[in-house]
Enzyme design. Structure first.
Site, PDB file in Angstrom:
ATOM      1  N   HIS A 264      33.132  69.988  50.493  1.00 37.37           N
ATOM      2  CA  HIS A 264      33.028  69.890  49.030  1.00 37.37           C
ATOM      3  C   HIS A 264      32.803  68.436  48.652  1.00 37.37           C
ATOM      4  O   HIS A 264      33.322  67.541  49.330  1.00 37.37           O
ATOM      5  CB  HIS A 264      34.304  70.412  48.360  1.00 37.37           C
ATOM      6  N   GLU A 319      34.121  79.151  47.597  1.00 32.15           N
ATOM      7  CA  GLU A 319      33.116  80.183  47.836  1.00 32.15           C
ATOM      8  C   GLU A 319      33.468  81.062  49.029  1.00 32.15           C
ATOM      9  O   GLU A 319      33.054  82.212  49.101  1.00 32.15           O
ATOM     10  CB  GLU A 319      31.736  79.548  48.074  1.00 32.15           C
TER      11      GLU A 319
HETATM   12  N1  ACO Z   1      29.055  72.651  57.519  1.00 25.79           N
HETATM   13  C1  ACO Z   1      28.734  71.776  58.490  1.00 25.79           C
HETATM   14  N2  ACO Z   1      28.727  70.445  58.320  1.00 25.79           N
HETATM   15  C2  ACO Z   1      29.052  69.990  57.099  1.00 25.79           C
HETATM   16  C3  ACO Z   1      29.405  70.847  56.054  1.00 25.79           C
HETATM   17  C4  ACO Z   1      29.394  72.229  56.299  1.00 25.79           C
HETATM   18  N3  ACO Z   1      29.706  73.118  55.348  1.00 25.79           N
HETATM   19  N4  ACO Z   1      29.664  70.123  54.944  1.00 25.79           N
HETATM   20  C5  ACO Z   1      29.490  68.839  55.293  1.00 25.79           C
HETATM   21  N5  ACO Z   1      29.118  68.767  56.599  1.00 25.79           N
HETATM   22  C6  ACO Z   1      28.867  67.553  57.360  1.00 25.79           C
HETATM   23  C7  ACO Z   1      27.489  67.000  57.050  1.00 25.79           C
HETATM   24  O1  ACO Z   1      26.517  67.541  57.933  1.00 25.79           O
HETATM   25  C8  ACO Z   1      27.680  65.533  57.208  1.00 25.79           C
HETATM   26  O2  ACO Z   1      27.620  65.226  58.591  1.00 25.79           O
HETATM   27  P1  ACO Z   1      26.938  63.857  59.120  1.00 25.79           P
HETATM   28  O3  ACO Z   1      27.772  62.755  58.497  1.00 25.79           O
HETATM   29  O4  ACO Z   1      27.035  63.962  60.591  1.00 25.79           O
HETATM   30  O5  ACO Z   1      25.530  63.884  58.590  1.00 25.79           O
HETATM   31  C9  ACO Z   1      29.106  65.303  56.744  1.00 25.79           C
HETATM   32  O6  ACO Z   1      29.762  66.557  56.912  1.00 25.79           O
HETATM   33  C10 ACO Z   1      29.192  64.883  55.278  1.00 25.79           C
HETATM   34  O7  ACO Z   1      28.327  65.753  54.515  1.00 25.79           O
HETATM   35  P2  ACO Z   1      27.899  65.472  53.005  1.00 25.79           P
HETATM   36  O8  ACO Z   1      26.702  66.312  52.677  1.00 25.79           O
HETATM   37  O9  ACO Z   1      27.807  64.005  52.752  1.00 25.79           O
HETATM   38  O10 ACO Z   1      29.130  66.004  52.268  1.00 25.79           O
HETATM   39  P3  ACO Z   1      29.238  66.292  50.743  1.00 25.79           P
HETATM   40  O11 ACO Z   1      30.673  66.203  50.486  1.00 25.79           O
HETATM   41  O12 ACO Z   1      28.355  65.475  49.916  1.00 25.79           O
HETATM   42  O13 ACO Z   1      28.690  67.812  50.641  1.00 25.79           O
HETATM   43  C11 ACO Z   1      28.592  70.114  50.190  1.00 25.79           C
HETATM   44  C12 ACO Z   1      29.309  68.775  49.916  1.00 25.79           C
HETATM   45  C13 ACO Z   1      27.154  70.055  49.669  1.00 25.79           C
HETATM   46  C14 ACO Z   1      29.359  71.217  49.452  1.00 25.79           C
HETATM   47  C15 ACO Z   1      28.598  70.399  51.710  1.00 25.79           C
HETATM   48  O14 ACO Z   1      29.907  70.344  52.215  1.00 25.79           O
HETATM   49  C16 ACO Z   1      27.926  71.724  52.048  1.00 25.79           C
HETATM   50  O15 ACO Z   1      26.702  71.790  52.177  1.00 25.79           O
HETATM   51  N6  ACO Z   1      28.729  72.812  52.206  1.00 25.79           N
HETATM   52  C17 ACO Z   1      28.160  74.132  52.481  1.00 25.79           C
HETATM   53  C18 ACO Z   1      27.703  74.789  51.184  1.00 25.79           C
HETATM   54  C19 ACO Z   1      28.842  75.246  50.295  1.00 25.79           C
HETATM   55  O16 ACO Z   1      29.842  75.788  50.765  1.00 25.79           O
HETATM   56  N7  ACO Z   1      28.690  75.029  48.980  1.00 25.79           N
HETATM   57  C20 ACO Z   1      29.676  75.431  47.986  1.00 25.79           C
HETATM   58  C21 ACO Z   1      30.452  74.233  47.521  1.00 25.79           C
HETATM   59  S1  ACO Z   1      31.727  74.726  46.382  1.00 25.79           S
HETATM   60  C22 ACO Z   1      30.959  74.875  44.883  1.00 25.79           C
HETATM   61  O17 ACO Z   1      29.889  74.382  44.663  1.00 25.79           O
HETATM   62  C23 ACO Z   1      31.620  75.687  43.795  1.00 25.79           C
END
Ligand code: ACO
Length: 378
Positions: A264, A319
């Site tokens: 998140h 979610e």
């Molecule tokens: N699965 C695998 N790896 C992940 C996930 C995930 N769900 N979330 C983050 N990471 C990893 C990224 O690949 C990244 O790795 P790296 O540093 O090696 O490149 C690291 O963790 C940081 O990722 P960011 O994208 O910078 O994290 P951010 O906090 O900005 O992203 C987000 C948040 C978009 C929700 C992300 O966690 C994601 O894509 N999750 C899956 C989709 C999801 O569940 N969305 C619903 C969110 S809740 C809502 O909107 C109500």
């Protein structure tokens, strides 16, 4: 007017270079609210100071909506669904069979606005009327596309129960209604997310509440905002059974995939909404099959993510448990984003009221990065 000469042609305003630009407005304080507080570090969420877990345990969606609108906690507050004006039903009937539910909801809300005179500033009565109209509209759309006639609201039922009744034609059992009501409560409000910010920007122009919520629905339609629970369902069905979870998770991560329902932008701790929904889903009389699979897969995912990202806390988000709850109450996955929008009506409309109560046109500045002032080619 003042004369200008070539010497007066700066490429950017003198003070712009010194002002920081934050892409996506990340970290920028763009307003003040007393509605909801998201503490991402500690994994806490409150509405008007009340903990989300307590609101789910002791409240209902109508009581929570009323709390957001008025600040008063009346646990027995009721809000039945409202009838659909004939002109709006005619619009819903005219939509192509291929219409997506979010488009149908956005169109229905916009059409509803044409049947009323809704002066600015918005009022609690307007918020209540809109929040009670939209579930009827989405249920009617879902039935029409399946070749069934819409069902009139039953005023003896509260909003979520009424929505399920108008969708299916039968009264839901108490556990099913309770589970979806919990989902509506946790979805009601979440700070300055993109759709809420949209609603506030529109309200700040002194446009009406229907325009604000129509814009908010359009914003939530984007997959970066409202799309994740149906993707959780897709991933859980790919996993198939808990025995395959570890292999599937490792393979997905090796391919660079994101695991839906984890991570998140704000929460660095377990999302309190996920915890509340899991508790409610576990309490359902007929536990959805999806729930047991989700619980077993979650353990594996959290362990593997912690191993892969030891410095980045990646926890379960709302979610993940929204998916088994929404599947468990029998909603088609393509209705998930529109159902999330129904829940967020309380927050959107409360933000419209809050914006209007202390209004200042929202009009930020932008860094100009184009060519300097120049003469047209002759
Ligand atoms: N699965 C695998 N790896 C992940 C996930 C995930 N769900 N979330 C983050 N990471 C990893 C990224 O690949 C990244 O790795 P790296 O540093 O090696 O490149 C690291 O963790 C940081 O990722 P960011 O994208 O910078 O994290 P951010 O906090 O900005 O992203 C987000 C948040 C978009 C929700 C992300 O966690 C994601 O894509 N999750 C899956 C989709 C999801 O569940 N969305 C619903 C969110 S809740 C809502 O909107 C109500």
């Amino acid at each position: 007017m003042t004369d200008s000469s070539p010497g007066d042609k700066p490429a950017v305003k003198a003070d712009q270079a010194s002002r920081p630009y934050s892409p996506g407005l990340e970290g920028v304080i763009a307003g003040e609210t007393s509605l909801g507080y998201v503490d991402g570090e500690r994994g806490r969420l409150t509405y008007r100071g009340y903990r989300i877990g307590d609101l789910v345990a002791h409240g209902s969606y109508p009581a929570v909506a009323n709390l957001l609108w008025t600040g008063d906690w009346e646990p027995n507050h009721r809000l039945p669904t409202a009838p659909i004006p004939p002109a709006v039903l005619a619009v819903l009937r005219a939509l192509p069979a291929t219409t997506k539910p979010m488009d149908a909801l956005r169109t229905a809300v916009s059409a509803w606005g044409t049947t009323l005179d809704l002066p600015w500033p918005p009022t609690v009565d307007q918020a209540r009327a809109l929040t009670s109209f939209s579930p009827s509209a989405l249920a009617a759309f879902a039935r029409l596309r399946a070749g069934q006639e819409p069902i009139e609201p039953d005023p003896s039922l509260d909003l979520v129960e009424g929505f399920l009744y108008q969708l299916t034609g039968s009264r839901p059992d108490a556990g099913t209604a309770r589970a979806l009501d919990a989902y509506f409560i946790v979805g009601a409000e979440h700070g300055f997310n993109a759709s809420t910010f949209t609603a506030r920007v529109i309200t700040s122009t002194r446009s009406d509440i229907v325009s604000a919520i129509t814009g908010a629905i359009g914003t939530m339609k984007g997959p970066l905002h409202g799309g994740a629970p149906s993707e959780v369902v897709d991933q859980l069905s790919q996993v198939g059974s808990a025995d395959h979870a570890e292999a599937w998770v490792r393979e997905a991560l090796a391919k660079g995939e994101r695991l839906m329902g984890f991570g998140h932008r704000v929460y660095r701790a377990y999302d309190p909404r996920a915890a509340a929904l899991r508790t409610v889903a576990e309490g359902m009389a007929h536990k959805p099959d999806w729930l047991q699979l989700a619980i077993e897969v979650e353990d594996v995912v959290l362990r593997v993510l912690a191993e892969k990202h030891p410095d980045r806390p990646l926890k379960t988000n709302v979610e993940f448990y929204a998916a088994p709850v929404l599947m468990g109450v029998g909603l088609a996955p393509d209705l998930f984003p529109a159902t999330f929008s129904l829940a967020r009506h309380a927050g959107w409309t409360a933000h419209a009221l809050e914006q209007a109560a202390n209004n200042r046109l929202i009009r930020p500045d932008v860094n100009y990065v184009g060519p300097p002032e120049r003469d047209l080619p002759s």
